[in-house]
Design a protein around this motif. Structure first.
Motif, PDB file in Angstrom:
ATOM      1  N   GLU A  22     -13.426  12.009   1.763  1.00  0.00           N
ATOM      2  CA  GLU A  22     -12.807  12.044   3.306  1.00  0.00           C
ATOM      3  C   GLU A  22     -11.798  10.707   3.243  1.00  0.00           C
ATOM      4  O   GLU A  22     -10.858  10.832   3.922  1.00  0.00           O
ATOM      5  CB  GLU A  22     -14.001  11.492   4.225  1.00  0.00           C
ATOM      6  N   ASP A  23     -11.980   9.961   2.313  1.00  0.00           N
ATOM      7  CA  ASP A  23     -10.940   8.777   2.042  1.00  0.00           C
ATOM      8  C   ASP A  23      -9.668   9.436   1.419  1.00  0.00           C
ATOM      9  O   ASP A  23      -8.546   8.906   1.915  1.00  0.00           O
ATOM     10  CB  ASP A  23     -11.606   7.763   1.282  1.00  0.00           C
ATOM     11  N   GLU A  25      -8.603  12.464   1.908  1.00  0.00           N
ATOM     12  CA  GLU A  25      -8.132  13.224   2.988  1.00  0.00           C
ATOM     13  C   GLU A  25      -7.246  12.409   3.839  1.00  0.00           C
ATOM     14  O   GLU A  25      -6.221  12.553   4.474  1.00  0.00           O
ATOM     15  CB  GLU A  25      -9.023  14.132   3.771  1.00  0.00           C
ATOM     16  N   THR A  26      -7.932  11.350   4.179  1.00  0.00           N
ATOM     17  CA  THR A  26      -6.959  10.167   5.060  1.00  0.00           C
ATOM     18  C   THR A  26      -5.793   9.936   4.401  1.00  0.00           C
ATOM     19  O   THR A  26      -4.921   9.750   5.209  1.00  0.00           O
ATOM     20  CB  THR A  26      -8.067   9.026   5.427  1.00  0.00           C
ATOM     21  N   SER A  30      -3.249  12.140   6.732  1.00  0.00           N
ATOM     22  CA  SER A  30      -3.071  11.438   7.748  1.00  0.00           C
ATOM     23  C   SER A  30      -1.968  10.540   7.454  1.00  0.00           C
ATOM     24  O   SER A  30      -1.064  10.215   8.286  1.00  0.00           O
ATOM     25  CB  SER A  30      -4.431  10.745   8.153  1.00  0.00           C
ATOM     26  N   VAL A  49     -10.206   2.595   2.055  1.00  0.00           N
ATOM     27  CA  VAL A  49      -8.743   3.185   2.464  1.00  0.00           C
ATOM     28  C   VAL A  49      -7.774   1.978   2.599  1.00  0.00           C
ATOM     29  O   VAL A  49      -6.676   2.156   2.271  1.00  0.00           O
ATOM     30  CB  VAL A  49      -8.798   4.064   3.800  1.00  0.00           C
ATOM     31  N   GLU A 122     -13.905   3.000  12.673  1.00  0.00           N
ATOM     32  CA  GLU A 122     -12.890   4.136  12.578  1.00  0.00           C
ATOM     33  C   GLU A 122     -11.700   3.643  13.722  1.00  0.00           C
ATOM     34  O   GLU A 122     -10.597   4.058  13.307  1.00  0.00           O
ATOM     35  CB  GLU A 122     -13.726   5.516  13.522  1.00  0.00           C
ATOM     36  N   LYS A 125      -9.677   1.340  11.569  1.00  0.00           N
ATOM     37  CA  LYS A 125      -8.830   2.117  10.469  1.00  0.00           C
ATOM     38  C   LYS A 125      -7.724   2.915  11.189  1.00  0.00           C
ATOM     39  O   LYS A 125      -6.682   2.709  10.429  1.00  0.00           O
ATOM     40  CB  LYS A 125     -10.004   3.440   9.879  1.00  0.00           C
ATOM     41  N   GLN A 126      -7.943   3.519  12.233  1.00  0.00           N
ATOM     42  CA  GLN A 126      -6.682   4.230  12.841  1.00  0.00           C
ATOM     43  C   GLN A 126      -5.652   3.110  12.951  1.00  0.00           C
ATOM     44  O   GLN A 126      -4.403   3.411  13.004  1.00  0.00           O
ATOM     45  CB  GLN A 126      -7.291   5.032  14.136  1.00  0.00           C
ATOM     46  N   ILE A 129      -3.899   2.309  10.078  1.00  0.00           N
ATOM     47  CA  ILE A 129      -3.336   3.223   9.732  1.00  0.00           C
ATOM     48  C   ILE A 129      -1.662   3.216  10.506  1.00  0.00           C
ATOM     49  O   ILE A 129      -0.692   3.443  10.033  1.00  0.00           O
ATOM     50  CB  ILE A 129      -3.829   4.546   9.688  1.00  0.00           C
TER      51      ILE A 129
END
Length: 361
Positions: A22-23, A25-26, A30, A49, A122, A125-126, A129
């Motif tokens: 999942e990391d 894929e992020t 993303s 991440v 989450e 994290k967003q 990002i």
């Protein structure tokens, strides 16, 4: 250790196999990082991440950033997950944060720690990002702006250099035109003075003949008999009737080679002088380049090229004579004498090449 004892082979493993999908894929889907960069970021950013992004921000310009990940020996001991400041006890997730903390606080006592820093939520994290994307965009815009400014500066420099070169060329051409004008003016002045001198000599000789019953006084110098002007054969009784004697001219000399070439090059109308120089260069160049070829040692004076492009111009014939060509008795050919000096021929060829190149500019 006994020599016969075998060594145990070290097992090598791929460190990227333990990374969280999942990391990855992020980071790839993303945030737009390549897979190899995402893997390296997680491996060097303590598996998080945010640590990966911070590491990639520091190392994205490295030359080996896209090289394959090397395998490492399998280890059973605990792996350091973070760094700890021994002066204040703060846990730092990666080396970048450690350097930032050291710069801000002045602390210098750090050690590796197995304690894993609490991961971001989450939402955090967003937000992180989005912040990183914004930072990347700002850096990209800054780089593009800088490149545009550099391109503008280069274009300005190119135009400036072009103008300077054009100005220099114009100045050189102007100086060349002035020089040519001075040479022509000097030639005209010299020709005028020579005509005036000749007229004065003729007038003086005319008066002397009138006073001496058609005779001219002889002059004896270091070179022998040297009259002022044209002499006439006079009978023993002093009569003025007789045959006209042509004054004896000095044979063409290699020392006057530049003078002969200069006379040819002075014909500018219609490019006649350039055509004559070109043909003379071919005559002499063929002899220099092929000294054993007899066909190049003979010039046909009845040839149209010679009669129209060489013969009419002062200096051309004297140049051929001074390098070793002699006119045949019937006056139809020039023949190169056997004792012609090859060094003089080479010198004449070089001077003709320079004169022709200068003429054509």
């Amino acid at each position: 250790m006994d020599v016969d004892e075998t060594c145990k082979e070290v097992e090598m493993v791929d460190p990227s196999e333990k990374l969280k999908k999942e990391d990855l894929e992020t980071l790839t889907n993303s945030m737009g990082f390549s897979l190899i960069r995402a893997q390296k970021g997680l491996l060097n950013g303590n598996g998080t991440v945010e640590g990966a992004v911070e590491w990639l921000m520091e190392h994205q310009e490295d030359a080996d950033i896209d090289d394959p990940i090397e395998k490492v020996p399998a280890a059973g001991q605990a792996v350091a997950q973070s760094y700890k400041c021994n002066e204040c006890g703060k846990i730092l997730s990666n080396m970048a944060n450690l350097e930032l903390h050291a710069n801000k606080t002045g602390h210098s006592d750090f050690e590796e720690s197995t304690e894993l820093k609490k991961p971001l939520t989450e939402d955090e994290k967003q937000a992180k990002i989005a912040e990183i994307k914004s930072l990347l965009k700002a850096k990209r815009l800054e780089r593009e702006t800088k490149e545009k400014e550099e391109n503008v500066d280069r274009e300005k420099q190119r135009r400036f250099m072009g103008k300077e070169m054009a100005k220099t060329r114009e100045q050189m051409e102007a100086e060349q035109r002035k020089h040519q004008a001075r040479l022509k003016r000097k030639e005209k002045e010299d020709a005028l003075r020579e005509r005036q001198r000749i007229r004065a000599e003729l007038e003086k000789d005319k008066r002397e003949r009138a006073a001496n019953k058609g005779k001219l006084s002889s002059k004896l110098g270091v070179d022998g008999y040297n009259p002022d002007a044209i002499q006439y054969d006079v009978s023993a009784d002093g009569g003025g009737d007789g045959e006209v004697k042509k004054p004896k001219k000095a044979p063409p000399s290699a020392a006057k080679m530049d003078e002969y070439i200069g006379k040819v090059a002075s014909y500018r109308a219609g490019g006649d002088g350039g055509n004559c120089l070109k043909i003379l260069k071919a005559y002499i160049g063929n002899v220099v380049d092929n000294p054993d070829e007899d066909k190049f040692k003979k010039i046909n004076m009845e040839n149209k090229a010679y009669k129209t492009k060489v013969k009419p111009f002062l200096g051309a014939k004297n140049l051929l004579l001074c390098v070793g060509f002699n006119q045949s008795e019937d006056g139809t050919h020039f023949m190169l004498s056997e004792d012609a000096d090859l060094a003089v021929l080479k010198q004449a060829k070089e001077k003709l090449e320079v004169a022709y190149e200068k003429y054509m500019k």
